[in-house]
Every structure is written in C-alpha cells, then in structure tokens.
Enzyme design. Structure first.
Site, PDB file in Angstrom:
ATOM      1  CG  ASP A 207      -1.701   1.259   1.440  1.00 34.05           C
ATOM      2  OD1 ASP A 207      -1.652   2.142   0.557  1.00 34.05           O
ATOM      3  OD2 ASP A 207      -2.387   1.373   2.476  1.00 34.05           O
TER       4      ASP A 207
ATOM      5  CE  LYS B 119      -1.956   6.851  -3.367  1.00 35.01           C
ATOM      6  NZ  LYS B 119      -2.470   5.937  -2.321  1.00 35.01           N
TER       7      LYS B 119
ATOM      8  CD  GLU C 225      -5.229   3.420  -2.378  1.00 33.96           C
ATOM      9  OE1 GLU C 225      -6.106   4.159  -1.895  1.00 33.96           O
ATOM     10  OE2 GLU C 225      -4.101   3.832  -2.721  1.00 33.96           O
TER      11      GLU C 225
ATOM     12  CG  ASP D 255      -9.140   5.041   2.183  1.00 34.17           C
ATOM     13  OD1 ASP D 255      -8.688   5.555   3.223  1.00 34.17           O
ATOM     14  OD2 ASP D 255      -8.417   4.516   1.308  1.00 34.17           O
TER      15      ASP D 255
HETATM   16  P1  ADP Z   1      -3.095   7.349   4.058  1.00 39.76           P
HETATM   17  O1  ADP Z   1      -4.003   6.325   3.469  1.00 39.76           O
HETATM   18  O2  ADP Z   1      -3.499   8.758   3.732  1.00 39.76           O
HETATM   19  O3  ADP Z   1      -1.656   7.109   3.761  1.00 39.76           O
HETATM   20  P2  ADP Z   1      -3.608   6.258   6.784  1.00 39.76           P
HETATM   21  O4  ADP Z   1      -4.711   5.364   6.399  1.00 39.76           O
HETATM   22  O5  ADP Z   1      -2.363   5.638   7.295  1.00 39.76           O
HETATM   23  O6  ADP Z   1      -3.236   7.321   5.658  1.00 39.76           O
HETATM   24  O7  ADP Z   1      -4.197   7.271   7.888  1.00 39.76           O
HETATM   25  C1  ADP Z   1      -3.398   8.177   8.563  1.00 39.76           C
HETATM   26  C2  ADP Z   1      -4.272   9.019   9.494  1.00 39.76           C
HETATM   27  O8  ADP Z   1      -4.908   8.160  10.466  1.00 39.76           O
HETATM   28  C3  ADP Z   1      -3.469  10.042  10.266  1.00 39.76           C
HETATM   29  O9  ADP Z   1      -4.136  11.295  10.236  1.00 39.76           O
HETATM   30  C4  ADP Z   1      -3.484   9.462  11.686  1.00 39.76           C
HETATM   31  O10 ADP Z   1      -3.381  10.480  12.678  1.00 39.76           O
HETATM   32  C5  ADP Z   1      -4.838   8.787  11.720  1.00 39.76           C
HETATM   33  N1  ADP Z   1      -4.932   7.792  12.808  1.00 39.76           N
HETATM   34  C6  ADP Z   1      -4.122   6.733  13.019  1.00 39.76           C
HETATM   35  N2  ADP Z   1      -4.497   6.080  14.141  1.00 39.76           N
HETATM   36  C7  ADP Z   1      -5.573   6.743  14.662  1.00 39.76           C
HETATM   37  C8  ADP Z   1      -6.406   6.565  15.826  1.00 39.76           C
HETATM   38  N3  ADP Z   1      -6.185   5.587  16.699  1.00 39.76           N
HETATM   39  N4  ADP Z   1      -7.413   7.456  16.005  1.00 39.76           N
HETATM   40  C9  ADP Z   1      -7.631   8.457  15.147  1.00 39.76           C
HETATM   41  N5  ADP Z   1      -6.879   8.685  14.041  1.00 39.76           N
HETATM   42  C10 ADP Z   1      -5.859   7.831  13.793  1.00 39.76           C
HETATM   43 MG    MG Z   2      -4.621   4.790   2.352  1.00 42.98          MG
END
Ligand code: ADP
Ligand code: MG
Length: 621
Positions: free
Chosen positions: A26, A89, A189, A213
């Site tokens: 991913d 990205k 995705e 998402d």
């Molecule tokens: P992307 O798909 O954009 O790369 P992610 O799916 O990894 O990102 O999501 C990242 C976001 O999720 C960040 O803003 C992070 O702070 C938030 N996040 C991660 N864990 C938690 C949690 N336990 N509670 C709330 N938000 C969270």
């Molecule tokens: Mg993502």
C-alpha cells in the site's frame, strides 16, 4: 494472449518455486506498508522495532545527498521542510498545470511552470520526479520485508486509488520498477480492502459494496460491484484535501483559543509548532479510546474532552457524507442497495466516524481489521492469488509485455501496460513538434525498457496528409486495440481533418519464452540507468520547446521589453541552449528554472500591454 505456453495470469515465465513470495504494497499519501501471506494469513511487516507496520511516506535528503525514509524523515518536516518531501503520491503522473493549486499545501519546491510536462521536485540542486521519490519509499519497504524474511523478493502488487488514471498508474509501475520490483499488477485500493475482508473471493458471489477510506490527508468513497470474481468500480467520490490532518489542526486551533495563545507562535517557533502537532495527533488517538486527553506542551497543560473533539470534527465528517451521497447517486444506487460497508484508513478509528457512517448506510460496518493495514493485507491476498496459491480463483488472460509507441528522443510511451487483461483498448493524444508538419511516423514497440531501441519493434506506419498547422496544434489520437488472440490494431487519426491510418500486428508472434524472460529481467536490471536517460531526454525535449517559445517571445515583444531585459533573456536562453548540449539533466532543469523565473514577470507585463493595445484598437468612433 496468443496462447504462449507461459502462465499468463501471473506473467510467470518459468515454474515458480513454492517459496517465491509476491508481496502486497500500500503506497499511501501519508503512510505506506508492505504485507505478505504467512501460514495462510495476510500479515503486515513491522520495522526493526517489531511493532510499527506503518512507514510514513516521507523522504528526507541531507546535505551529502543521504536519503532517509519514514519515521526518521518525519522529524525533519518542520526543521528542514525544503528537503523533506511528503505527500508525493499527490504528484504522481501529474503535469505542472495539474498541480498548480497543490503547491500551497506543500513545504517543498515544485518547479512552477505552466506546461504539460511532468512535475519535478527540486531538492537542493537536484531535480527528482515523483516516480523517483516513490521508488525511495518502495525501496525502504522492500528492504524491510527482505530483512524480515531473510530472502530477496522481487515481485509485487501495488495498490492505487480507484480514480487514478493511466498516467498515475503507469507512474506507480515505474516507481516499482525503479525500486527493483516486478510489478505484477496494480490493484485498486477499495478492491484490496474488500479482498482483505474476504468479500469477492468466491466466484459465485454477487454484491455491491461501499468502501469508505479516510486517511491522513484524503477522503475517498468507492462503490464497487462484485460479480463472478470481478470487481467493477461503479463510482468514486471524495475530497483530496480532507483527512486526519484536519482533525489535528482543529484540536490545535481549539487549544490556542482555549488557552489564549497567540497563533503566531506556530509560525515563529518551529519547535513549539511541532510539539503542538505531535500532541494534537496523540490527543486524537487517545480520544479514539478514552473520554479525555491531558497533555503538556512546554508551559501549557493541554486538555480536551471527547465531546469537545466530536464537536470540532462533526462538520468535517458531514462533508464526507455528502461525497457518499454523490457517489451513490452516480452509481444509480441507494443506501438499501449496499450489501457491505468497509472502513479503511487510520482516521476511521475515530468512534464518531464509525458511528456516523454506519448510521448513514443504515448497517454495521466492517471494522475488524486494522483500518490502516487493510489495503496492504488485501494486496497480499491478491498477490497470493497471482502466485497461484489460491487455485479456486478464475484468472484472466493478460498481455505479457507492454505495448507502446516511440515518442520524441526515442522514448517508449507505453499505451497498454504489461499484465493488462485482454481484450483491451487504450489510447492517447499526441501532437506535432514542427510547424507545418504534414506526416507523422508511428512506430509500435513491445517491451519494458524506457528507450525504444532496447525494445522489440512490431511495426510502423506514416500518417500522411496532416493539414499544415503550427507545432502543437494538431490533435492526433492513437488507439491500441488488442483482441483476445493478441492481435494488435494501431490506429492514428488527426481529429480536425479526420485523416486516418492503421496497421495490424501480432504482438506475440516470433518471440520465445526465453526472449520474453530476458526482456523482463533487463527492464528491472536497467531501470535506474533507463530512468536517468529518460529524465535527460525529457528535460531536453522540454528545454527545446522553451527555447522555441523564448525566441518567439523576444521577437514579438521587442517594443515592450527594455534593452537590459532583452539582453538578460538572451543570456539566460543562451545558457539553456548550452546546457541542452550537455548530459546533465539537473543543469538543464536549473537553466529552465532560471529562465522561467526571470521571464515570468516580463510575460505578464507583455500580456497586459498586448491586451491594452487590443482594447485601444477597438475604440469606437
Ligand atoms: P493514508 O491512506 O493517507 O496514507 P492512513 O490510512 O495511514 O493514511 O491514515 C493516517 C491518518 O490516520 C493520520 O491522520 C493518523 O493520525 C490517523 N490515525 C491513526 N491512528 C488513529 C487513531 N487511533 N485514532 C484516530 N486517528 C488515527
Ligand atoms: Mg490509504
């Protein structure tokens, strides 16, 4: 495809030993991760600390050119923003024109020119493409899994958002190749997320699902239809600037107001600003489990209650529901038609998000798996299917090598990427490079290398009788139509005059398995040098276009520009001309940037003056 005796579904040329693992990746805007199938179960791979599976998608360059990726790079976001690249990205497969609005969100330098060429990012005196930067992240993931498995891996499935276009998908493939990976497939995705939940795995399943998402900086909603093991995207919607980062910012603003702290401190003091960001994210994560957060930033004790946080973010969550409504209506469906809702992205851990979404869809949502891992887990499952370990699944014939045409400077422009399902149809528009050009040669190639001279020529023809027009004006549409037997029809058509020409070639004719295997291996082995040549040729092409317009510009605006300005423009043009003679793409890019920076205000002035003259000319009486 032309029934070659290889495993077309996986693109494999020889029998794969059972141990040959295909990994799932991913490649996210905020975080990236890698997963694989271990004892029949998808598992995300942790780093050396043994717990963090997420690798922040951040690349930092130090003075000596040393590259670090992930958590270590994240530390430099505020202290060294120009050399710390994040959200790359967002730039994949994009031209300057496409991203001119994105630049305000980024702390680093995108070269700002209003052209159709692909974006480059300046780090110190080097120029990187988003593909090169993404490759650094992929290399980190590859190293990580190789360390865990104690063996080399080279085959991967990489996920992309459902709305990614051809160019963005191709850029993702290129990044994989540059990182030494053979990208067997690019998977959407939401499709991966669905597979992770086991939805769509059985061939007789027929379902409509919604994948919600919410990541760090982006929100995507996709409506999919699954039938006979095939995933079809019915609609997508979302907001490219809405995510968990906005939740963090809302908490910071809340604290500033509550404790009467002057906003300017965030601008003036990078250390404090960073502490606020870290504390706000920690508060948000804490509130996903507890009812309150109490923390400390320097002299301030910072507190927030869950109810207060929910108040802050509920308008943001409601915005996502508007996108959901739109996506449903585009798919011509209502909430009642949706069989399953899948939660993806770290921000769906926020209880209010889950609650609001499940109320909207009027059903319990799928949230058992880690939402920030689910896409990678699904990619690993798709990889396992490709590896042939899941025998029940029906697999479709694919084209084993990429098909494309030669463009300026001898570059291969892939139109149908390898591993595309057949039959397939794809096209792209081209134009002329010389004023009054009447003929256009279309040469068709097969292979994975960046220079056509390293690929296999399938045939060529000349589109004759293009009406004389200035360079860049004719629109020539080239279509590749590949039928189920591997017969490729290439059709070129000038859209204004409607003149047309076409050929048919057998794409798999006269090529042995060994030859195909060699072509694939070469493409990975030479990925880096190919990339360098491609970057150089692209910089030269772009520079030549700019040189042409610069000469025209001086000629047309002699009366508007003063002597000094003409002299300086000529000097910078000459410097650019010199650099084009050389082999240093960074020098060419730098010379283009210098010329552009100097002439932009002049061009604006010239435009104002020309408009003024036009208005005067129309004066009545
Ligand atoms: P992307 O798909 O954009 O790369 P992610 O799916 O990894 O990102 O999501 C990242 C976001 O999720 C960040 O803003 C992070 O702070 C938030 N996040 C991660 N864990 C938690 C949690 N336990 N509670 C709330 N938000 C969270
Ligand atoms: Mg993502």
């Amino acid at each position: 495809m032309a029934k070659i005796s290889i495993n077309l579904s996986s693109g494999e040329l020889e029998k794969t030993p059972e141990s040959d693992i295909i990994i799932g990746i991913d490649l996210g805007t905020t975080n990236s991760l890698v997963a694989y199938i271990h004892e029949a179960k998808a598992m995300a791979v942790a780093g050396a600390d043994g717990k963090n599976t997420l690798v922040p998608s951040i690349v930092h360059f130090d003075e000596s050119g040393q590259v670090i990726v992930g958590n270590e790079a994240k530390k430099y976001l505020l202290t060294d923003p120009q050399n710390t690249i994040y959200s790359v990205k967002r730039l994949m497969g994009k031209s300057y024109k496409d991203v001119s609005d994105a630049e305000q969100y980024l702390g680093y330098k995108i070269i700002d020119e209003d052209t159709d060429s692909l974006v480059k990012i300046r780090v110190r005196d080097r120029f990187y493409s988003p593909v090169e930067l993404s490759a650094k992240i992929l290399t980190e993931l590859k190293t990580r899994i190789e360390a865990t498995l104690g063996q080399a891996v080279s085959k991967a499935v990489i996920t992309v958002p459902a709305y990614f276009n051809d160019a963005q998908r191709q850029a993702t493939r290129d990044a994989g190749k540059l990182a030494g990976l053979d990208v067997l497939r690019i998977v959407n995705e939401p499709t991966a997320a669905s597979l992770a939940y086991g939805i769509g795995l059985s061939p007789d399943e027929s379902k409509k699902i919604a994948v919600y998402d919410l990541g760090g900086g982006t929100f995507d909603i996709s409506i999919l239809q699954i039938q006979g093991g095939i995933f079809e995207v019915l609609s997508t919607n979302g907001d490219t600037y809405l995510g968990g980062d906005d939740f963090d910012r809302a908490i910071i603003d809340f604290w500033l107001e509550k404790y009467h702290i002057n906003k300017n401190i965030l601008i003036d003091n990078k250390k404090i600003s960073q502490q606020f960001r870290v504390a706000a994210e920690e508060a948000k994560k804490t509130l996903s489990l507890d009812n309150q957060y109490i923390g400390r930033i320097g002299e301030w004790s910072c507190e927030i209650l869950k109810a207060e946080f929910e108040n802050l973010i509920s308008p943001l969550i409601n915005k996502t529901l508007n996108s959901c409504k739109q996506a449903l209506s585009d798919a011509k469906l209502t909430v009642e038609n949706i069989d399953s809702v899948i939660m993806v992205g770290g921000s769906t851990r926020v209880p209010l998000v889950k609650k609001t979404v499940s109320e909207f869809f009027n059903q319990a949502v799928n949230d058992k798996l880690n939402p920030d891992e689910v896409v990678a887990l699904g990619a690993a499952i798709q990889a396992d299917i490709l590896a042939g370990n899941n025998k029940d699944l029906l697999l479709i014939d694919i084209t084993p090598l990429s098909l494309g045409i030669e463009t300026m400077g001898g570059l291969m422009d892939t139109i149908i990427p390898r591993n595309t399902k057949v039959p397939a149809k794809a096209g792209r528009q081209y134009t002329t490079s010389v004023d009054g050009q009447k003929n256009l040669q279309v040469a068709v190639y097969q292979g994975e290398r960046d220079l056509v001279s390293d690929n296999r020529k399938l045939g060529e023809f000349i589109l004759r009788g293009i009406p004389p027009m200035p360079a860049g004006i004719p629109k020539i549409d080239i279509q590749f139509i590949l039928d189920a037997d591997g017969i490729l029809t290439v059709r070129a058509r000038e859209l204004r005059s409607e003149i047309e020409q076409q050929i048919q070639v057998k794409s798999a004719y006269g090529i042995s398995e060994e030859e195909m295997a060699r072509m694939l291996l070469d493409s990975i082995q030479y990925a880096e040098s190919d990339m360098k040549i491609r970057a150089l040729l692209e910089a030269r092409n772009e520079a030549n276009n700019i040189l042409l317009s610069a000469d025209k510009f001086i000629e047309q605006n002699k009366t508007i520009l003063n002597e000094e300005e003409i002299k300086e423009t000529k000097r910078l043009t000459e410097a650019l001309r010199q650099s084009v003679e050389g082999d240093d793409k960074d020098a060419i890019n730098l010379a283009m940037e210098n010329l552009n920076t100097y002439t932009t205000p002049l061009a604006h002035r010239a435009m104002d003056a020309n408009i003024g003259a036009a208005i005067k000319g129309k004066k009545l009486g």
